[in-house]
Write a protein that holds these residues in place. Structure first.
Motif, PDB file in Angstrom:
ATOM      1  N   ALA A 116      -0.652   8.131  -3.494  1.00 24.66           N
ATOM      2  CA  ALA A 116      -1.438   6.961  -3.879  1.00 24.66           C
ATOM      3  C   ALA A 116      -2.231   7.233  -5.151  1.00 24.66           C
ATOM      4  O   ALA A 116      -2.289   6.401  -6.059  1.00 24.66           O
ATOM      5  CB  ALA A 116      -2.380   6.577  -2.734  1.00 24.66           C
ATOM      6  N   VAL A 117      -2.842   8.404  -5.238  1.00 19.23           N
ATOM      7  CA  VAL A 117      -3.638   8.753  -6.421  1.00 19.23           C
ATOM      8  C   VAL A 117      -2.751   8.848  -7.663  1.00 19.23           C
ATOM      9  O   VAL A 117      -3.102   8.363  -8.743  1.00 19.23           O
ATOM     10  CB  VAL A 117      -4.388  10.081  -6.188  1.00 19.23           C
ATOM     11  CG1 VAL A 117      -5.031  10.566  -7.475  1.00 19.23           C
ATOM     12  CG2 VAL A 117      -5.447   9.908  -5.104  1.00 19.23           C
ATOM     13  N   LEU A 118      -1.587   9.459  -7.514  1.00 20.54           N
ATOM     14  CA  LEU A 118      -0.707   9.689  -8.660  1.00 20.54           C
ATOM     15  C   LEU A 118      -0.003   8.429  -9.143  1.00 20.54           C
ATOM     16  O   LEU A 118       0.465   8.375 -10.282  1.00 20.54           O
ATOM     17  CB  LEU A 118       0.336  10.752  -8.308  1.00 20.54           C
ATOM     18  CG  LEU A 118      -0.209  12.168  -8.052  1.00 20.54           C
ATOM     19  CD1 LEU A 118       0.911  13.101  -7.606  1.00 20.54           C
ATOM     20  CD2 LEU A 118      -0.886  12.720  -9.309  1.00 20.54           C
ATOM     21  N   THR A 119       0.092   7.418  -8.267  1.00 16.86           N
ATOM     22  CA  THR A 119       0.837   6.204  -8.634  1.00 16.86           C
ATOM     23  C   THR A 119      -0.037   4.961  -8.639  1.00 16.86           C
ATOM     24  O   THR A 119       0.489   3.854  -8.701  1.00 16.86           O
ATOM     25  CB  THR A 119       2.013   5.980  -7.657  1.00 16.86           C
ATOM     26  OG1 THR A 119       1.493   5.749  -6.323  1.00 16.86           O
ATOM     27  CG2 THR A 119       2.940   7.179  -7.624  1.00 16.86           C
ATOM     28  N   GLU A 120      -1.359   5.142  -8.582  1.00 19.65           N
ATOM     29  CA  GLU A 120      -2.254   3.978  -8.538  1.00 19.65           C
ATOM     30  C   GLU A 120      -2.010   3.076  -9.743  1.00 19.65           C
ATOM     31  O   GLU A 120      -1.946   3.537 -10.884  1.00 19.65           O
ATOM     32  CB  GLU A 120      -3.713   4.430  -8.504  1.00 19.65           C
ATOM     33  CG  GLU A 120      -4.689   3.282  -8.288  1.00 19.65           C
ATOM     34  CD  GLU A 120      -6.118   3.759  -8.067  1.00 19.65           C
ATOM     35  OE1 GLU A 120      -7.050   2.966  -8.319  1.00 19.65           O
ATOM     36  OE2 GLU A 120      -6.292   4.929  -7.667  1.00 19.65           O
ATOM     37  N   ALA A 129      -3.750   1.168  -2.962  1.00 18.78           N
ATOM     38  CA  ALA A 129      -2.757   2.159  -3.374  1.00 18.78           C
ATOM     39  C   ALA A 129      -2.310   2.997  -2.176  1.00 18.78           C
ATOM     40  O   ALA A 129      -1.123   3.321  -2.037  1.00 18.78           O
ATOM     41  CB  ALA A 129      -3.335   3.052  -4.465  1.00 18.78           C
ATOM     42  N   ALA A 130      -3.249   3.359  -1.311  1.00 18.12           N
ATOM     43  CA  ALA A 130      -2.921   4.164  -0.131  1.00 18.12           C
ATOM     44  C   ALA A 130      -2.003   3.398   0.813  1.00 18.12           C
ATOM     45  O   ALA A 130      -1.033   3.954   1.353  1.00 18.12           O
ATOM     46  CB  ALA A 130      -4.198   4.577   0.588  1.00 18.12           C
ATOM     47  N   MET A 131      -2.295   2.105   1.023  1.00 21.13           N
ATOM     48  CA  MET A 131      -1.450   1.288   1.903  1.00 21.13           C
ATOM     49  C   MET A 131      -0.046   1.146   1.319  1.00 21.13           C
ATOM     50  O   MET A 131       0.957   1.235   2.032  1.00 21.13           O
ATOM     51  CB  MET A 131      -2.075  -0.095   2.106  1.00 21.13           C
ATOM     52  CG  MET A 131      -3.460  -0.089   2.703  1.00 21.13           C
ATOM     53  SD  MET A 131      -3.549   0.734   4.327  1.00 21.13           S
ATOM     54  CE  MET A 131      -5.333   0.779   4.549  1.00 21.13           C
ATOM     55  N   ARG A 132       0.018   0.933   0.006  1.00 14.53           N
ATOM     56  CA  ARG A 132       1.325   0.792  -0.652  1.00 14.53           C
ATOM     57  C   ARG A 132       2.139   2.077  -0.531  1.00 14.53           C
ATOM     58  O   ARG A 132       3.333   2.049  -0.213  1.00 14.53           O
ATOM     59  CB  ARG A 132       1.124   0.420  -2.115  1.00 14.53           C
ATOM     60  CG  ARG A 132       2.424   0.399  -2.925  1.00 14.53           C
ATOM     61  CD  ARG A 132       2.189   0.082  -4.390  1.00 14.53           C
ATOM     62  NE  ARG A 132       1.153   0.905  -4.983  1.00 14.53           N
ATOM     63  CZ  ARG A 132       1.331   2.182  -5.339  1.00 14.53           C
ATOM     64  NH1 ARG A 132       2.502   2.787  -5.127  1.00 14.53           N
ATOM     65  NH2 ARG A 132       0.344   2.864  -5.901  1.00 14.53           N
ATOM     66  N   MET A 203      -3.226   2.856   7.016  1.00 12.12           N
ATOM     67  CA  MET A 203      -2.091   3.595   6.470  1.00 12.12           C
ATOM     68  C   MET A 203      -1.053   3.878   7.540  1.00 12.12           C
ATOM     69  O   MET A 203       0.159   3.825   7.279  1.00 12.12           O
ATOM     70  CB  MET A 203      -2.583   4.903   5.853  1.00 12.12           C
ATOM     71  CG  MET A 203      -3.399   4.731   4.583  1.00 12.12           C
ATOM     72  SD  MET A 203      -3.994   6.317   3.935  1.00 12.12           S
ATOM     73  CE  MET A 203      -2.444   7.108   3.467  1.00 12.12           C
ATOM     74  N   ASN A 204      -1.503   4.178   8.743  1.00 13.46           N
ATOM     75  CA  ASN A 204      -0.600   4.434   9.858  1.00 13.46           C
ATOM     76  C   ASN A 204       0.243   3.192  10.138  1.00 13.46           C
ATOM     77  O   ASN A 204       1.479   3.266  10.271  1.00 13.46           O
ATOM     78  CB  ASN A 204      -1.430   4.819  11.089  1.00 13.46           C
ATOM     79  CG  ASN A 204      -0.591   5.381  12.208  1.00 13.46           C
ATOM     80  OD1 ASN A 204       0.608   5.616  12.065  1.00 13.46           O
ATOM     81  ND2 ASN A 204      -1.219   5.597  13.352  1.00 13.46           N
ATOM     82  N   GLN A 205      -0.404   2.040  10.204  1.00 16.24           N
ATOM     83  CA  GLN A 205       0.313   0.792  10.438  1.00 16.24           C
ATOM     84  C   GLN A 205       1.284   0.503   9.293  1.00 16.24           C
ATOM     85  O   GLN A 205       2.425   0.086   9.521  1.00 16.24           O
ATOM     86  CB  GLN A 205      -0.664  -0.363  10.583  1.00 16.24           C
ATOM     87  CG  GLN A 205       0.023  -1.699  10.877  1.00 16.24           C
ATOM     88  CD  GLN A 205      -0.923  -2.870  10.739  1.00 16.24           C
ATOM     89  OE1 GLN A 205      -1.989  -2.753  10.130  1.00 16.24           O
ATOM     90  NE2 GLN A 205      -0.551  -4.005  11.304  1.00 16.24           N
TER      91      GLN A 205
END
Length: 250
Positions: A116-120, A129-132, A203-205
């Motif tokens: 998520a951090v690298l592709t935000e 970003a984390a959910m994606r 994020m789990n969902q």
């Protein structure tokens, strides 16, 4: 008719087997000696490191090789070529041993957050970003599973049966409550989920929703349905399922 996918190795079982191999004192000490050596070690050197015979050392070393903790080959010490048979040498495989009961997958969560951090993307919040990243990873896992098993069309019942393999592999401890509903008895991300339920449960969902998409399971969704001591997500058909709940801790 599609065949079942090949059986997956049980990471938790393999780790427990490796730990049990290291329960013997001489074996554990030889393993530590070889790891510290940073070079291939002969049987004679391993035996001398713990004060046992070469024959007994060979027995213990072979156990470590069988457990996947060491690899062995024939090589002259220092790379010097000599006449006759070269001695057997041992070195670590680099395998990491982690045993958690119940199973935990903190490394998966960390990997997703790193993605998520690298592709935000521009205009995207850290949470978005984390959910994606989680949904995308789940979709990739599902697509790979579908490509491997080629299950054909998956309705709710067959789809959930197929999902159980991954859920078990990832430590969710799935329980089939009904033909079209699976409850997950273990949270692989505990206790981090309790510290940040909105983020981790979301994020789990997202990961499990992506998996269902990639596997192309029809009529099943991953819904938030938290219960104390269990995973916050439940997999089931839309019929009779409750609306998405609120992560624990709210």
């Amino acid at each position: 008719m599609a065949s079942d996918p090949p059986a997956q190795a049980d990471p938790a079982g393999s780790a427990i087997d490796s730990v049990s191999v290291l329960s013997e004192d001489s074996r554990r000490r030889m393993f530590a000696f070889i790891r510290r050596a940073r070079r291939p070690v002969t049987r004679d050197e391993a035996a001398a490191s713990v004060g046992i015979s070469r024959k007994l050392a060979a027995f213990h070393l072979d156990k470590l090789v069988d457990a996947g903790l060491l690899r062995a080959r024939y090589e002259a010490p220092g790379g010097t070529r000599k006449v006759g048979r070269q001695p057997k040498v041992y070195e670590p495989t680099g395998e990491q041993i982690t045993v958690n009961i119940p199973d935990r997958r903190h490394e998966l969560l960390a990997d997703l957050l790193l993605d998520a951090v690298l592709t935000e993307q521009t205009g995207e919040t850290a949470t978005q970003a984390a959910m994606r990243a989680a949904r995308q990873r789940g979709r990739q896992v599902g697509e790979a599973a579908r490509h491997e098993s080629r299950p054909g069309r998956l309705g709710p019942e067959r789809g959930l049966t197929t999902c159980e393999r991954l859920l078990d592999q990832y430590g969710y401890e799935p329980v089939r409550e009904t033909p079209t509903r699976i409850r997950l008895r273990n949270c692989p991300f505990h206790p981090l989920a309790a510290r940040a339920p909105d983020l981790v449960c979301g994020m789990n969902q997202a990961f499990l929703s992506g998996y269902l998409e990639g596997l192309e399971v029809n009529g099943v969704r991953a819904a938030l349905a938290p219960e104390p001591g269990e995973c916050c997500v439940r997999l089931g058909s839309g019929d009779g399922e409750s609306a998405e709940g609120t992560p624990p801790g709210r």
